[in-house]
Scaffold this active site. Structure first.
Site, short mmCIF file in Angstrom:
data_model
loop_
_atom_site.label_atom_id
_atom_site.label_comp_id
_atom_site.label_asym_id
_atom_site.label_seq_id
_atom_site.Cartn_x
_atom_site.Cartn_y
_atom_site.Cartn_z
N CYS A 269 -5.65 5.47 6.42
CA CYS A 269 -5.60 5.66 7.87
C CYS A 269 -4.29 5.11 8.42
O CYS A 269 -3.93 3.95 8.15
CB CYS A 269 -6.80 4.96 8.51
N GLU A 270 -3.59 5.91 9.18
CA GLU A 270 -2.29 5.47 9.70
C GLU A 270 -2.41 4.45 10.82
O GLU A 270 -1.42 3.81 11.19
CB GLU A 270 -1.47 6.67 10.16
N HIS A 271 -3.61 4.27 11.38
CA HIS A 271 -3.78 3.31 12.48
C HIS A 271 -3.88 1.87 12.00
O HIS A 271 -3.37 0.96 12.64
CB HIS A 271 -5.02 3.67 13.30
N HIS A 272 -4.59 1.66 10.87
CA HIS A 272 -4.79 0.29 10.37
C HIS A 272 -4.33 0.11 8.93
O HIS A 272 -4.45 -0.98 8.38
CB HIS A 272 -6.28 -0.08 10.46
N GLN B 248 -8.02 11.74 9.67
CA GLN B 248 -8.83 12.77 9.04
C GLN B 248 -8.73 14.11 9.76
O GLN B 248 -8.68 15.17 9.12
CB GLN B 248 -10.29 12.33 8.97
N HIS C 123 -14.60 5.67 6.44
CA HIS C 123 -13.37 4.97 6.82
C HIS C 123 -13.60 3.46 6.82
O HIS C 123 -14.51 2.97 7.50
CB HIS C 123 -12.94 5.40 8.22
N CYS D 13 -11.81 1.34 8.26
CA CYS D 13 -11.55 0.78 9.59
C CYS D 13 -12.80 0.83 10.46
O CYS D 13 -12.90 0.13 11.47
CB CYS D 13 -10.39 1.51 10.28
#
Length: 201
Positions: free
Chosen positions: A85-88, A126, A154, A156
């Protein structure tokens, strides 16, 4: 561009210092290099052409066995994938189900998981991953329709915040004829049948 393992290792050492750890203690001495090696694998799809596995096609009408090639939907279920995941920068993993309605061309079934692998080996969300898979197949083949269903867990979501350990995320991406609600429903029923069979086994 190749992943810069040396830089990742140096940054991992800084991260360990930033959380109050000693990167020189025995248990952590090799951690920066291990993280660099893992990230080189996780992000090996950055800059790679995801359409390349689809470049070798088979003609439906003039192929080696035209009487055996499909006239209806081709579906590959339960393609395992993992991404980050590019956020976390936490992993997510699950299964992809891909269906397409061939035009004049089909590809070897092994090509479709390769497309998933390349696109998943990048910082991702995703929703975008499913759209990219669908666009790559639709843009590389003369498919009359494409449907991509991703079902993933996920970290996260499961390991931070509300920690919903049993939650998975499902996304659907459709192109062409398989964007039609009726045709899409028929293919989704096949995906559902696969999931039900897996749960029963």
């Amino acid at each position: 561009m190749a992943v810069d393992r040396e830089r990742i290792a140096a940054l991992t050492r800084e991260l360990l210092l930033a959380v109050g750890e000693d990167p020189d203690r025995p248990g952590l001495r090799q951690t920066p290099q291990r993280v660099a090696d893992a990230y080189a694998e996780f992000f090996s799809g950055v800059g790679v052409d995801a359409a390349e596995p689809l470049s070798h096609t088979i003609s439906v009408a003039h192929g080696p066995a035209p009487d055996t090639l499909p006239s209806g939907v081709v579906m590959l279920r339960d393609i395992r994938f993992r991404s980050v995941c590019e956020h976390h920068l936490l992993p997510f993993a699950g299964r992809a189900h891909i269906a397409y309605l061939p035009g004049e061309q089909v590809v070897g079934l092994g090509a479709l998981p390769k497309v998933v692998d390349v696109l998943a080996a990048r910082p991702q969300v995703q929703e975008r991953l499913g759209e990219q898979i669908a666009d790559t197949i639709a843009g590389s083949l003369d498919a009359r329709g494409v449907l991509v269903v991703l079902d993933a867990v996920h970290q996260c979501v499961t390991m931070r915040g509300g920690r919903q350990s049993d939650t998975s995320t499902v996304t659907v991406s459709a192109r062409g004829a398989l964007a039609d609600p009726v045709q899409r429903a028929e293919v989704m029923a096949l995906v559902g049948a696969a999931s039900a069979g897996e749960a029963a086994s």
